[in-house]
Design a protein around this motif. Structure first.
Motif, PDB file in Angstrom:
ATOM      1  N   LYS A 176     -33.141  13.116 -20.617  1.00 13.27           N
ATOM      2  CA  LYS A 176     -33.051  13.873 -21.869  1.00 13.27           C
ATOM      3  C   LYS A 176     -31.708  13.632 -22.556  1.00 13.27           C
ATOM      4  O   LYS A 176     -31.635  13.450 -23.780  1.00 13.27           O
ATOM      5  CB  LYS A 176     -33.247  15.362 -21.599  1.00 13.27           C
ATOM      6  CG  LYS A 176     -33.239  16.216 -22.861  1.00 13.27           C
ATOM      7  CD  LYS A 176     -33.476  17.676 -22.522  1.00 13.27           C
ATOM      8  CE  LYS A 176     -33.540  18.514 -23.801  1.00 13.27           C
ATOM      9  NZ  LYS A 176     -32.310  18.409 -24.603  1.00 13.27           N
ATOM     10  N   ARG A 179     -31.705  10.199 -24.095  1.00 13.82           N
ATOM     11  CA  ARG A 179     -32.539  10.150 -25.295  1.00 13.82           C
ATOM     12  C   ARG A 179     -31.845  10.833 -26.473  1.00 13.82           C
ATOM     13  O   ARG A 179     -31.892  10.336 -27.609  1.00 13.82           O
ATOM     14  CB  ARG A 179     -33.880  10.809 -25.014  1.00 13.82           C
ATOM     15  CG  ARG A 179     -34.836   9.947 -24.193  1.00 13.82           C
ATOM     16  CD  ARG A 179     -36.121  10.676 -23.908  1.00 13.82           C
ATOM     17  NE  ARG A 179     -37.107   9.800 -23.273  1.00 13.82           N
ATOM     18  CZ  ARG A 179     -38.283  10.212 -22.815  1.00 13.82           C
ATOM     19  NH1 ARG A 179     -38.636  11.494 -22.939  1.00 13.82           N
ATOM     20  NH2 ARG A 179     -39.118   9.357 -22.246  1.00 13.82           N
ATOM     21  N   ARG A 182     -29.083   8.579 -27.666  1.00 12.43           N
ATOM     22  CA  ARG A 182     -29.617   7.428 -28.381  1.00 12.43           C
ATOM     23  C   ARG A 182     -30.118   7.816 -29.762  1.00 12.43           C
ATOM     24  O   ARG A 182     -29.916   7.087 -30.749  1.00 12.43           O
ATOM     25  CB  ARG A 182     -30.758   6.797 -27.585  1.00 12.43           C
ATOM     26  CG  ARG A 182     -31.366   5.590 -28.292  1.00 12.43           C
ATOM     27  CD  ARG A 182     -32.629   5.123 -27.619  1.00 12.43           C
ATOM     28  NE  ARG A 182     -33.229   4.024 -28.356  1.00 12.43           N
ATOM     29  CZ  ARG A 182     -33.920   4.138 -29.478  1.00 12.43           C
ATOM     30  NH1 ARG A 182     -34.111   5.337 -30.015  1.00 12.43           N
ATOM     31  NH2 ARG A 182     -34.419   3.082 -30.093  1.00 12.43           N
TER      32      ARG A 182
END
Length: 248
Positions: A176, A179, A182
């Motif tokens: 998580k 992500r 990113r």
């Protein structure tokens, strides 16, 4: 002539008597058929009344097996955040009432039935929860299966299961975080350099996945994509060479 007329009159009387007798027989048969028809209609009416009464009776929700909603359905209905709130309430109350569950019998029967109702009513009244017994019960069923599985474990098996659970939590949290990082980077990159995401090379990203448990740091290294592709190309070349040798 008088004798002939008497004969015709006698024949006419006999024909009339035969007709009347036949007519009376038909009337009797008709009356019997009507009586049978009325009996059949009365029977159908009684059966229709019974069926209507059965259809009007409410079907007990406990009779149907509880089918837990999958993660996608739960997110679509209430969202992941709401699901987590309800799940925390369910876990909290079920742990307090753990003695009220019998993991040796079906989830829907006593004493589990009464304990489930108590948990559902308590969760519905908590702040931030949802007033949806089916939604709450679906989360309860998942946790009940987990507790039921753990109840049959040995102490060693339980320790291994807890360690695996902690590892999965760490991996999920790390995924998580990556992500989110990113997404933030891609958003900023797109604002400054539209289409800049296309120039990134995945093979240059870090393939390591750390796994630290009880002071022991274990490093899992995933094979980079370019290495995997290179191995596939080598295997294809070897297969082609073998096929060529066979044809010779």
């Amino acid at each position: 002539m008088p004798g002939f007329e008497q004969t015709r009159a006698l024949q006419a009387n006999r024909a009339a008597l035969s007709f009347n007798q036949h007519l009376n027989e038909l009337k009797d048969e008709n009356a019997e058929l009507r009586a049978r028809l009325e009996l059949v209609e009365a029977t159908i009416a009684r059966m229709s009344s019974v069926i209507a009464g059965l259809s009007a009776q409410p079907v007990a929700s406990e009779a149907a097996p509880v089918v837990p909603l999958n993660k996608k359905q739960l997110r679509e209905k209430y969202g992941s955040a709401k699901k987590k709130v309800v799940r925390d309430y369910v876990h909290e109350k079920m742990k307090l009432l753990i003695d009220g569950f019998d993991f040796g019998v079906d989830y829907r029967v006593s004493p589990n039935k009464e304990t489930r109702k108590e948990v559902i009513e308590w969760v519905r009244l908590q702040p931030g929860s949802v007033d949806d017994p089916k939604f709450i019960d679906s989360i309860m069923k998942v946790y009940y299966d987990t507790l039921s599985r753990k109840s049959s474990m040995t102490a060693v098996e339980n320790d291994v299961d807890l360690q695996e659970g902690r590892r999965n939590t760490r991996v999920t949290d790390k995924l998580k975080a990556r992500r989110d990082a990113r997404l933030a980077h891609a958003t900023a990159l797109e604002q400054e350099y539209p289409g800049g995401e296309t120039v990134l090379v995945r093979e240059c990203m870090s393939p390591e996945l750390s796994d630290k448990e009880n002071g022991v740091d274990v490093m899992h290294v995933l094979a980079p994509r370019f290495r995997t592709l290179k191995q596939q190309q080598q295997q294809q070349q070897q297969q082609q060479q073998q096929q060529q040798q066979q044809h010779r």
